[in-house]
Design an enzyme around this catalytic site. Structure first.
Site, PDB file in Angstrom:
ATOM      1  N   VAL A  10       0.892  -1.355   0.046  1.00 42.71           N
ATOM      2  CA  VAL A  10       0.063  -0.118   0.116  1.00 42.71           C
ATOM      3  C   VAL A  10       0.812   1.093  -0.127  1.00 42.71           C
ATOM      4  O   VAL A  10       2.045   1.225   0.473  1.00 42.71           O
ATOM      5  CB  VAL A  10      -0.938  -0.100   1.195  1.00 42.71           C
ATOM      6  CG1 VAL A  10      -1.952  -1.078   1.012  1.00 42.71           C
ATOM      7  CG2 VAL A  10      -0.084  -0.027   2.561  1.00 42.71           C
ATOM      8  N   SER A  11       0.324   2.414  -0.385  1.00 43.78           N
ATOM      9  CA  SER A  11       1.207   3.490  -0.808  1.00 43.78           C
ATOM     10  C   SER A  11       1.574   4.276   0.299  1.00 43.78           C
ATOM     11  O   SER A  11       2.483   4.835   0.571  1.00 43.78           O
ATOM     12  CB  SER A  11       0.618   4.267  -1.823  1.00 43.78           C
ATOM     13  OG  SER A  11       0.587   3.772  -3.134  1.00 43.78           O
ATOM     14  N   THR A  12       0.229   4.523   1.202  1.00 39.54           N
ATOM     15  CA  THR A  12       0.353   5.583   2.302  1.00 39.54           C
ATOM     16  C   THR A  12       0.001   4.806   3.651  1.00 39.54           C
ATOM     17  O   THR A  12      -0.266   3.858   3.779  1.00 39.54           O
ATOM     18  CB  THR A  12      -0.591   6.542   2.143  1.00 39.54           C
ATOM     19  OG1 THR A  12      -1.953   6.028   2.138  1.00 39.54           O
ATOM     20  CG2 THR A  12      -0.678   7.389   0.787  1.00 39.54           C
TER      21      THR A  12
END
Length: 144
Positions: A10-12
């Site tokens: 996941v990016s954040t």
């Protein structure tokens, strides 16, 4: 029996806290179980809070090392954009992993060497890259 690995990203940190990684893990583990495969805990590779636009990610680096050492036969990922948001990165990574003998399988759309599947992978990669660019631009404007 093949040696299975799974990769999630996941990016954040917000996505990581909202259990997005856990949802990916749940889907991938269910698939492994349905195939009657075994999954060792050391073959779960994850990157929480790392952009798919960069290649230097700790979980991805460990996965690439394991594949290069011929410890992995098959890698399961929910979707191509979890591997990379940049189409060129997707292609480079898939080719690298396959070169070492690991098969890469995306749950959302199983891919083959069929030209139609390869075109679809290219289109999805381009859309993911476009989406990442839009998000970055919106965030930049929001900060201003």
């Amino acid at each position: 029996m093949p040696v299975i690995a799974i990769y999630v990203r996941v990016s954040t940190q917000r996505q990581a806290q909202s259990q997005s990684t856990e949802q990916q893990l749940e889907r991938l583990r269910a698939y492994v179980l349905a195939q009657n495969w075994d999954l060792a805990s050391e073959h779960i590779f994850r990157d929480d809070g790392y952009s798919g636009g960069i290649l230097q990610r700790p979980g991805l680096d460990r996965l690439r090392d394991a594949v290069a050492n011929a410890w992995i036969d098959r890698i399961l990922i929910t979707a191509p954009d979890r591997l990379a948001r940049n189409y060129v990165h997707q292609v480079l990574l898939v080719e690298e992993l396959q070169r070492y003998g690991a098969e890469v399988e995306f749950l959302d759309r199983p891919m083959s060497q069929d030209p139609h599947d390869q075109l679809l992978l290219q289109i999805r990669g381009a859309v993911a890259e476009y989406e990442r660019t839009l998000i970055n631009e919106r965030m930049r404007r929001g900060r201003l």
